[in-house]
Design a protein around this motif. Sequence first.
Motif, short mmCIF file in Angstrom:
data_model
loop_
_atom_site.label_atom_id
_atom_site.label_comp_id
_atom_site.label_asym_id
_atom_site.label_seq_id
_atom_site.Cartn_x
_atom_site.Cartn_y
_atom_site.Cartn_z
N SER A 19 -85.11 95.51 -41.55
CA SER A 19 -84.05 94.64 -42.11
C SER A 19 -83.04 94.29 -41.02
O SER A 19 -82.58 93.15 -40.92
N GLU A 37 -93.02 92.68 -46.20
CA GLU A 37 -92.74 94.00 -46.76
C GLU A 37 -93.77 94.30 -47.85
O GLU A 37 -94.00 93.47 -48.72
N ARG A 41 -88.08 93.88 -52.55
CA ARG A 41 -86.85 93.90 -51.76
C ARG A 41 -86.05 95.16 -52.13
O ARG A 41 -85.68 95.33 -53.28
N MET A 157 -80.21 95.71 -48.19
CA MET A 157 -80.03 94.49 -48.99
C MET A 157 -79.17 93.47 -48.23
O MET A 157 -79.50 92.28 -48.17
N LEU A 160 -80.91 91.89 -45.17
CA LEU A 160 -81.97 90.94 -45.59
C LEU A 160 -81.35 89.64 -46.10
O LEU A 160 -81.84 88.55 -45.79
N PHE A 172 -92.15 89.52 -49.89
CA PHE A 172 -92.23 90.87 -50.44
C PHE A 172 -93.57 91.08 -51.14
O PHE A 172 -94.32 90.13 -51.35
#
Length: 393
Positions: A19, A37, A41, A157, A160, A172
């Motif tokens: 991230s 990923e 998320r 978070m 990102l 994701f």
Amino acid sequence: MNTSAPLTVAVIGLGAVGSMAAWQLSKRENVRVIGLEQYGRVHSHGSYAGESRVFRSAYHEGGIYVPMLLESRELWRRLEQESGREIYYEVGCLSIAQEDRIEYRTTLETVHDYDLPHELLDTDELRERYPQHRIHDGDKGILDAFGGGLRPEVAVMSALRLAEEAGAELRFNTPVLAIEEEPGGVVVRTPQEALRVDRVVVASGSWSNRIRPELDELLRLQVLGLTWFMPERGIEPFLPERFPAFLRDVGPVHFFGAPSFDGYSIKACSNPTWPVARDVREVPTAYTREELVKIGQQAAEFFPGLNPEPVRSSVHHCAYTPNRMPVVDLNGSSRIAVVAGLSGHGFKFAPKLGELAAQLAADGSTEGVPEEFALAHHMRVLRERGAYTGGGH
Ligand SMILES: Cc1cc2nc3c(=O)[nH]c(=O)nc-3n(C[C@H](O)[C@H](O)[C@H](O)COP(=O)(O)OP(=O)(O)OC[C@H]3O[C@@H](n4cnc5c(N)ncnc54)[C@H](O)[C@@H]3O)c2cc1C
């Protein structure tokens, strides 16, 4: 205006390092960032999960980390400013031990060598200032003023979101199955497609050896657990204003934790000596009853006001190198940057590692990366040492 084709960089794994790498890469001109990923998320499966992480600058692991920690502190503040979220709670970190302990001596050494803001507390001062702790005769304390707690899920978070706002494309539920070099670039295979990119950042934590075979011999997964306890009376003495993050070393027990950020329970943990694993599939998913009872007894011994039954617990994993230094390196063609093996203590310097990952991938340069973090150096250490040590935070 720059009219050349952008450099496309795939970041594999959007956890702690990935991230931060995506955030840093997205700031660069003419770089297209694609983040991949395997889970959604911000999830609970990675090494960053668990609501808080300890930040320290006085570092018993050694002075090599301190410049990186001071730079990370600045980057944590920048992430807070850019995202408008609170991530780094500078409430101090209190290390308590007998003064002949190696951890105490090396922490003190880094404080002096780098002139870090701190307070030294003798046994009486510890008892007076921090009655939440049961202080043993002869205990000494070092309060690291830059220490405290980080909010890992909020951090990931935020980084990102900022990366996306700056143009990064994040995908994701997209596991990378393989990375293959070909003339002029790299092919990143997912179940949906074969993505052709110029450069790759491998930031896939405990799963790194699945896609980078050269890490398979080096990295081992250490199982690390978290436990939360409730005070028998009120939570007030354990709130961040009155209770710094802490490390305690007594005999073979390493106890660590954070103040109550949720106003409900406090995180206080020690780790049983679980065997190391080679793959995430081998990691246990929960503590045994015996392990929880033992940690509860330790918690009650260190904190007279805590109820010894954990109200919450979770078991995690982290990839370790033999000497607990991270791998930060470029492969021979300089197209694949690897940041792995954060060895149970790497969240606090994740933003700096993200910055280094961005530099490795976009500039193809290892400038400023300590030689000890190179893969070849790690392989030498592995051959000499051949064993893994636990510990973390
Ligand atoms: C219980 C525990 C407590 C800790 N306490 C502290 C602490 O107090 N202070 C501290 O500084 N550090 C601490 N650490 C260490 C720190 O949290 C870890 O070192 C750090 O999170 C590792 O970051 P990472 O980016 O390498 O891995 P992660 O954060 O796990 O991120 C890796 C990401 O890659 C994704 N991924 C993997 N493979 C693929 C693939 N093939 N395709 C797509 N995505 C993939 C994963 O899903 C994950 O999201 C602790 C660790 C644990 C487990």
